[in-house]
Design an enzyme around this catalytic site. Structure first.
Site, PDB file in Angstrom:
ATOM      1  N   GLU A 195      10.815  16.342  13.580  1.00 47.06           N
ATOM      2  CA  GLU A 195      11.042  16.467  12.394  1.00 47.06           C
ATOM      3  C   GLU A 195      10.032  17.175  11.400  1.00 47.06           C
ATOM      4  OE1 GLU A 195       9.584  12.532  10.180  1.00 47.06           O
ATOM      5  OE2 GLU A 195      11.304  12.661   9.147  1.00 47.06           O
ATOM      6  N   CYS A 227      13.628  11.179   4.723  1.00 46.85           N
ATOM      7  CA  CYS A 227      13.754  10.495   6.112  1.00 46.85           C
ATOM      8  C   CYS A 227      15.194  11.104   6.610  1.00 46.85           C
ATOM      9  CB  CYS A 227      13.546   9.122   6.215  1.00 46.85           C
ATOM     10  SG  CYS A 227      14.642   8.630   5.070  1.00 46.85           S
ATOM     11  N   LYS A 262       0.969  -1.216   0.191  1.00 47.39           N
ATOM     12  CA  LYS A 262      -0.164  -0.065  -0.100  1.00 47.39           C
ATOM     13  C   LYS A 262       0.902   1.290  -0.087  1.00 47.39           C
ATOM     14  CE  LYS A 262      -1.665   2.653   3.192  1.00 47.39           C
ATOM     15  NZ  LYS A 262      -1.924   4.021   2.374  1.00 47.39           N
ATOM     16  N   GLU A 277      10.925   1.597   9.426  1.00 45.74           N
ATOM     17  CA  GLU A 277      11.682   2.638   8.942  1.00 45.74           C
ATOM     18  C   GLU A 277      11.129   3.617   9.103  1.00 45.74           C
ATOM     19  OE1 GLU A 277      14.931   2.020   8.085  1.00 45.74           O
ATOM     20  OE2 GLU A 277      14.807  -0.205   7.476  1.00 45.74           O
TER      21      GLU A 277
HETATM   22  P1  NAD Z   1       2.743   8.348   7.658  1.00 43.56           P
HETATM   23  O1  NAD Z   1       3.197   7.574   8.893  1.00 43.56           O
HETATM   24  O2  NAD Z   1       1.735   9.484   8.019  1.00 43.56           O
HETATM   25  O3  NAD Z   1       2.159   7.174   6.488  1.00 43.56           O
HETATM   26  C1  NAD Z   1       3.097   6.580   5.907  1.00 43.56           C
HETATM   27  C2  NAD Z   1       1.960   5.371   5.449  1.00 43.56           C
HETATM   28  O4  NAD Z   1       1.260   4.731   6.409  1.00 43.56           O
HETATM   29  C3  NAD Z   1       1.081   5.801   4.386  1.00 43.56           C
HETATM   30  O5  NAD Z   1       0.836   4.780   3.387  1.00 43.56           O
HETATM   31  C4  NAD Z   1      -0.034   6.026   5.215  1.00 43.56           C
HETATM   32  O6  NAD Z   1      -1.415   5.807   4.537  1.00 43.56           O
HETATM   33  C5  NAD Z   1      -0.098   4.767   6.228  1.00 43.56           C
HETATM   34  N1  NAD Z   1      -0.913   4.940   7.461  1.00 43.56           N
HETATM   35  C6  NAD Z   1      -1.048   6.016   8.061  1.00 43.56           C
HETATM   36  N2  NAD Z   1      -1.476   5.680   9.247  1.00 43.56           N
HETATM   37  C7  NAD Z   1      -1.726   4.363   9.608  1.00 43.56           C
HETATM   38  C8  NAD Z   1      -2.320   3.370  10.424  1.00 43.56           C
HETATM   39  N3  NAD Z   1      -2.706   3.866  11.538  1.00 43.56           N
HETATM   40  N4  NAD Z   1      -2.150   2.231  10.059  1.00 43.56           N
HETATM   41  C9  NAD Z   1      -1.537   1.787   9.081  1.00 43.56           C
HETATM   42  N5  NAD Z   1      -1.140   2.511   7.858  1.00 43.56           N
HETATM   43  C10 NAD Z   1      -1.124   3.963   8.207  1.00 43.56           C
HETATM   44  O7  NAD Z   1       4.149   9.053   6.889  1.00 43.56           O
HETATM   45  P2  NAD Z   1       4.083  10.422   6.072  1.00 43.56           P
HETATM   46  O8  NAD Z   1       4.189  11.607   7.099  1.00 43.56           O
HETATM   47  O9  NAD Z   1       3.050  10.217   5.177  1.00 43.56           O
HETATM   48  O10 NAD Z   1       5.331  10.120   5.481  1.00 43.56           O
HETATM   49  C11 NAD Z   1       6.640  10.904   5.940  1.00 43.56           C
HETATM   50  C12 NAD Z   1       7.318   9.861   7.164  1.00 43.56           C
HETATM   51  O11 NAD Z   1       8.078   8.908   6.497  1.00 43.56           O
HETATM   52  C13 NAD Z   1       8.333  10.889   7.834  1.00 43.56           C
HETATM   53  O12 NAD Z   1       8.345  10.673   9.066  1.00 43.56           O
HETATM   54  C14 NAD Z   1       9.711  10.155   7.292  1.00 43.56           C
HETATM   55  O13 NAD Z   1      10.774  10.546   8.058  1.00 43.56           O
HETATM   56  C15 NAD Z   1       9.342   8.769   7.053  1.00 43.56           C
HETATM   57  N6  NAD Z   1      10.218   8.023   6.158  1.00 43.56           N
HETATM   58  C16 NAD Z   1      11.240   7.273   6.598  1.00 43.56           C
HETATM   59  C17 NAD Z   1      12.182   6.499   5.759  1.00 43.56           C
HETATM   60  C18 NAD Z   1      12.986   5.595   6.397  1.00 43.56           C
HETATM   61  O14 NAD Z   1      13.608   4.916   5.573  1.00 43.56           O
HETATM   62  N7  NAD Z   1      13.383   5.628   7.805  1.00 43.56           N
HETATM   63  C19 NAD Z   1      11.865   6.645   4.418  1.00 43.56           C
HETATM   64  C20 NAD Z   1      10.985   7.557   3.849  1.00 43.56           C
HETATM   65  C21 NAD Z   1       9.967   8.366   4.910  1.00 43.56           C
END
Ligand code: NAD
Length: 532
Positions: free
Chosen positions: A427, A329, A221, A295
């Protein structure tokens, strides 16, 4: 439309391609290929209906529910996308379950599985320009970053994991003469992959390739903001010959993700996203003790010592701080700089920051595209207000001009930041750099480690001993010395502290998608002697 692509390749392109060891194919005229695929894509994507990929077919949601994905540079709708509810997630998970339990996938030899992954790599390579453009339109990521950064890396990821299945073996252990003792690594079964929008196609490839190499099936997803290229990846897997049901794609937001993470037929979860969502996923996984890789977020420092090559360090801090508009990230969102060089360094950095070209992400001249959506735009604006109200100083970096439409934020440098300020701790995920100073190496280490995250860090110094000391002392999963944001599919990468659990990339990622099984065989007719 065509002239948009008749632009020169910029220095940043060269930097990125150098970082990723990319080489051009001499057989293809990239300009022609891109312009024709752009036109095809415009016709293809604009208000197109996009479904889920389940059991080898593109399908609508059971309820017919849809959402609209928007081009963040224009705020215009791009496509109508099927939104998965519980029944759709259930259908996709059952398809993956069947493909694992009954399908040809798990009966294939490791060599055959590798060949199919190789075929995926070849198709991605052939369609790179088109896929790069898709992420530029759906996510606002500058085209050149996708074309010369993400896509070549995606090809290499599938290429790398294509070679793994027939090379990783179990172990035979030395044991008593009467015993034969060995261990196997087996796939978990059905993996749930849940990923964010900041690198749509790349994040999906990072999850999918090692999970498939290990012999699992997957329901993937992508975030609701940027679904298009991940659905395309599902189609590519089918075109490559991966059997139906092995790769399933469901579209939707948090509710879809939650339904997937808590589904009773999921055997393993691999999540990339925010630390807050990571905690929720871990709670869902705890109910059934499902192994989980996380991650998560970061607040990575760029640590610059006075003895560093100043121009090299300025280039690195600029790149790490503002590349992808700070939506990585590992963004170097904190500049920790030795007190004695702060003024000349900031002068150079501000000049280069002010010269960054903000605008149309489909233009190869653009350095900074928009943020992904209005939510992210408002969030970053809020942090800028917080920084000002906390007493940080807004360092001048040009007139801040940007397009009037779209979710664009001009890059910003805050000085006079103290370690306890929210802009130094949290962040932001936007083009906002917080500057803190230090006088001693020990102070630099303390500052680097003074946040809850531990994802990455870059260190800029000519002193080799200091570089190695800093690499040891900084609590982070990835340390770059005199370089930054450098990735290799063979090199494992994962966060420490609240930045995550487990690794992506390398054989480590392959192993996170397998479980160990140990076997003891009695080679004799001896009986167990116990009891009366
Ligand atoms: P997010 O956690 O809001 O969303 C990420 C994914 O999780 C999306 O597909 C979203 O639809 C899904 N999601 C949201 N709530 C959920 C729930 N309760 N249960 C299951 N799935 C759920 O993240 P974001 O804000 O959209 O993305 C940015 C974040 O991702 C930043 O914190 C960034 O640092 C992190 N990130 C980390 C890495 C890494 O490799 N460490 C890489 C890229 C991004």
């Amino acid at each position: 439309m065509r002239s948009r692509f008749h632009l020169s390749v910029t220095r940043l392109f060269t930097n990125i391609s150098h970082r990723l060891h990319w080489s051009r194919s001499s057989a293809v005229d990239p300009v022609l290929a891109l312009s024709s695929s752009f036109e095809a894509l415009c016709i293809n994507v604009m208000m197109k209906q996009v479904g889920h990929i389940v059991d080898g077919k593109e399908v609508d949601s059971v309820t017919g529910k849809k959402f609209v994905t928007v081009n963040p540079a224009t705020e215009e709708p791009l496509a109508e996308v099927a939104e998965a509810g519980f029944e759709d997630v259930d259908r996709a998970v059952r398809s993956a379950r069947r493909a694992f339990d009954e399908g040809p996938w798990t009966r294939m030899s490791p060599w055959e599985r590798g060949k199919l992954l190789q075929h995926v790599a070849e198709i991605i390579q052939r369609r790179s320009d088109e896929l790069a453009l898709l992420d530029a339109l759906d996510c606002g990521k500058p085209l050149k970053d996708n074309k010369y950064g993400d896509l070549p890396l995606c090809v290499r990821i599938f290429d790398y994991y294509a070679g793994v299945p027939d090379k990783v073996a179990g172990k035979v252990f030395p044991s008593e003469q009467s015993l034969f003792n060995y261990s196997l690594r087996e796939p978990y079964g059905v993996v749930a992959g849940i990923v964010p929008w900041n690198y749509p196609f790349l994040n999906s490839c990072i999850k999918l390739a090692p999970a498939l190499a290990a012999g699992n099936t997957m329901v993937l997803k992508m975030a609701e903001q940027t679904p298009l290229s991940t659905v395309e990846l599902g189609r590519i897997c089918l075109e490559a010959g991966i059997p139906p049901g092995v790769v399933n794609i469901v579209n939707g937001g948090p509710e879809t993700g939650a339904a997937l993470a808590s589904h009773p037929l999921i055997d393993k979860i691999s999540f990339t996203g925010s630390t807050e969502t990571g905690k929720k996923i871990l709670h869902a996984a705890a109910e059934r003790i499902v192994p989980t890789t996380l991650e998560l977020g970061g607040k990575s420092p760029s640590v610059v010592f006075a003895d560093a090559d100043q121009d090299q360090a300025v280039a690195g801090v600029l790149f790490s701080g503002f590349f992808n508009a700070g939506q990585i990230c590992t963004t170097g969102s904190r500049l920790l700089i030795e007190h004695s060089i702060v003024d000349p360094f900031l002068e150079k950095l501000a000049k280069r920051t002010a010269a960054l070209r903000i605008g149309d992400p489909t233009s190869e001249e653009t350095d900074l595209g928009p943020l992904v959506d209005n939510v992210q735009y408002e969030r970053v604006k809020k942090y800028i207000e917080v920084g000002q109200s906390e007493g940080a100083y807004r360092y001048f970096v040009g007139d801040g001009s940007k397009p009037s439409r779209g979710y664009f934020v001009s890059p910003l440098i805050f000085t006079q930041v103290t370690p306890s300020m929210r802009i130094a701790q949290e962040e932001i995920f936007g083009p906002v750099l917080s500057v803190l100073t230090f006088r001693e190496e020990s102070e630099a280490i303390a500052l680097a480690n003074s946040v809850a995250y531990g994802l990455a860090a870059s260190v800029w110094t000519r002193d080799l001993g200091r570089g190695l000391r800093m690499a040891k002392a900084i609590q982070a999963g990835m340390i770059w010395t005199n370089t930054v944001e450098y990735w290799e599919p063979s090199v494992p990468y994962g966060g420490q502290k609240r930045s995550g659990l487990g690794e992506d990339f390398g054989l480590e990622a392959f192993h996170t998608y397998t479980k160990a099984k140990s076997v003891f065989v009695n080679l004799t007719n001896s009986k167990l002697v116990w009891g009366p």
